[in-house]
Design a protein around this motif. Sequence first.
Motif, mmCIF file in Angstrom:
data_model
loop_
_atom_site.group_PDB
_atom_site.id
_atom_site.type_symbol
_atom_site.label_atom_id
_atom_site.label_comp_id
_atom_site.label_asym_id
_atom_site.label_seq_id
_atom_site.Cartn_x
_atom_site.Cartn_y
_atom_site.Cartn_z
ATOM 1 N N GLY A 1 0.838 -1.185 0.000
ATOM 2 C CA GLY A 1 0.000 0.000 0.000
ATOM 3 C C GLY A 1 0.878 1.241 0.000
ATOM 4 O O GLY A 1 2.098 1.152 0.135
ATOM 5 N N PRO A 2 0.260 2.394 -0.135
ATOM 6 C CA PRO A 2 1.050 3.623 -0.204
ATOM 7 C C PRO A 2 1.853 3.904 1.071
ATOM 8 O O PRO A 2 2.991 4.355 0.995
ATOM 9 C CB PRO A 2 0.022 4.718 -0.462
ATOM 10 C CG PRO A 2 -1.311 4.106 -0.294
ATOM 11 C CD PRO A 2 -1.164 2.631 -0.315
ATOM 12 N N VAL A 3 1.283 3.612 2.223
ATOM 13 C CA VAL A 3 2.003 3.884 3.479
ATOM 14 C C VAL A 3 3.186 2.936 3.617
ATOM 15 O O VAL A 3 4.310 3.363 3.922
ATOM 16 C CB VAL A 3 1.051 3.775 4.702
ATOM 17 C CG1 VAL A 3 1.823 3.875 5.998
ATOM 18 C CG2 VAL A 3 -0.016 4.847 4.621
ATOM 19 N N LEU B 1 9.033 1.973 3.345
ATOM 20 C CA LEU B 1 10.165 1.252 2.766
ATOM 21 C C LEU B 1 11.151 2.202 2.086
ATOM 22 O O LEU B 1 12.367 2.058 2.238
ATOM 23 C CB LEU B 1 9.674 0.200 1.776
ATOM 24 C CG LEU B 1 10.743 -0.719 1.198
ATOM 25 C CD1 LEU B 1 11.420 -1.529 2.304
ATOM 26 C CD2 LEU B 1 10.145 -1.635 0.152
ATOM 27 N N VAL B 2 10.641 3.185 1.374
ATOM 28 C CA VAL B 2 11.517 4.168 0.723
ATOM 29 C C VAL B 2 12.254 5.001 1.773
ATOM 30 O O VAL B 2 13.453 5.270 1.632
ATOM 31 C CB VAL B 2 10.718 5.058 -0.258
ATOM 32 C CG1 VAL B 2 11.564 6.205 -0.770
ATOM 33 C CG2 VAL B 2 10.201 4.221 -1.418
ATOM 34 N N MET C 1 6.240 0.079 -7.712
ATOM 35 C CA MET C 1 5.177 0.421 -8.653
ATOM 36 C C MET C 1 4.791 -0.774 -9.512
ATOM 37 O O MET C 1 3.614 -0.998 -9.790
ATOM 38 C CB MET C 1 5.615 1.597 -9.531
ATOM 39 C CG MET C 1 5.702 2.899 -8.760
ATOM 40 S SD MET C 1 6.359 4.265 -9.719
ATOM 41 C CE MET C 1 5.081 4.454 -10.936
ATOM 42 N N ASP C 2 5.786 -1.560 -9.915
ATOM 43 C CA ASP C 2 5.502 -2.740 -10.736
ATOM 44 C C ASP C 2 4.722 -3.791 -9.963
ATOM 45 O O ASP C 2 4.007 -4.586 -10.547
ATOM 46 C CB ASP C 2 6.804 -3.368 -11.249
ATOM 47 C CG ASP C 2 7.410 -2.575 -12.385
ATOM 48 O OD1 ASP C 2 6.740 -1.672 -12.912
ATOM 49 O OD2 ASP C 2 8.573 -2.857 -12.738
ATOM 50 N N ARG C 3 4.889 -3.835 -8.646
ATOM 51 C CA ARG C 3 4.216 -4.845 -7.827
ATOM 52 C C ARG C 3 2.773 -4.462 -7.525
ATOM 53 O O ARG C 3 2.024 -5.255 -7.003
ATOM 54 C CB ARG C 3 4.983 -5.073 -6.530
ATOM 55 C CG ARG C 3 6.332 -5.741 -6.770
ATOM 56 C CD ARG C 3 7.056 -5.979 -5.499
ATOM 57 N NE ARG C 3 6.366 -6.879 -4.610
ATOM 58 C CZ ARG C 3 6.367 -8.206 -4.701
ATOM 59 N NH1 ARG C 3 7.027 -8.777 -5.666
ATOM 60 N NH2 ARG C 3 5.731 -8.945 -3.816
ATOM 61 N N ASN C 4 2.378 -3.256 -7.831
ATOM 62 C CA ASN C 4 1.013 -2.821 -7.594
ATOM 63 C C ASN C 4 0.197 -3.155 -8.843
ATOM 64 O O ASN C 4 0.313 -2.492 -9.858
ATOM 65 C CB ASN C 4 0.973 -1.317 -7.316
ATOM 66 C CG ASN C 4 -0.408 -0.823 -6.975
ATOM 67 O OD1 ASN C 4 -1.407 -1.433 -7.332
ATOM 68 N ND2 ASN C 4 -0.464 0.303 -6.303
ATOM 69 N N PRO C 5 -0.653 -4.186 -8.802
ATOM 70 C CA PRO C 5 -1.362 -4.638 -10.002
ATOM 71 C C PRO C 5 -2.209 -3.552 -10.654
ATOM 72 O O PRO C 5 -2.234 -3.447 -11.859
ATOM 73 C CB PRO C 5 -2.242 -5.784 -9.496
ATOM 74 C CG PRO C 5 -1.652 -6.212 -8.205
ATOM 75 C CD PRO C 5 -0.979 -4.996 -7.631
#
Length: 168
Positions: A44-46, A51-52, A137-141
């Motif tokens: 999720g975004p949070v 992680l970043v 981003m790639d892991r977010n379907p």
Amino acid sequence: MTLIPQASTAALLLVLTLCLQCAGVAALVEWLRGVTAKGGQGFGPVRSAVLVVKSTIAIIILHGLVILLWASFYRLQCFPSWELSFYFSSSSYATVGYGDVTLPSRWRLLGPLESMAGVLMCGVSVCLLFATITRLMDRNPRHSRKLGYANDPVDLKGNRHASEQNYA
């Protein structure tokens, strides 16, 4: 002949810098692979932001260790205090180079070399952060489908799987 001691010291510091940076980046990559592999379908975004942030903090610590490496030499050979050594090293590494503190003439070539190393190591760090964000981003379907990324589920002929056709 001050060029030979400067060149040999520079070579040693650069090799140690590369070893430290490569080991740190390799450890960070392995950690990131482990964290993202456990993430299931996506973050999720949070969780992605956390992680970043953690990755960025780790990179800053790694750069601090490299700066400390150079500062240690400066402390032993050039400056009377750790504060001055660390200040000079960090301003050189970050290519700021205020000029208010300068190396003794017999070591003056080290400052620009540290700056070049700093630029390259910061470039490596930016690449790592970029790769991390791209992987998230790639892991977010949903995001991948909207952008038409290559990791969308397709068969070898380029056709979408039946389970994915509702989203096309």
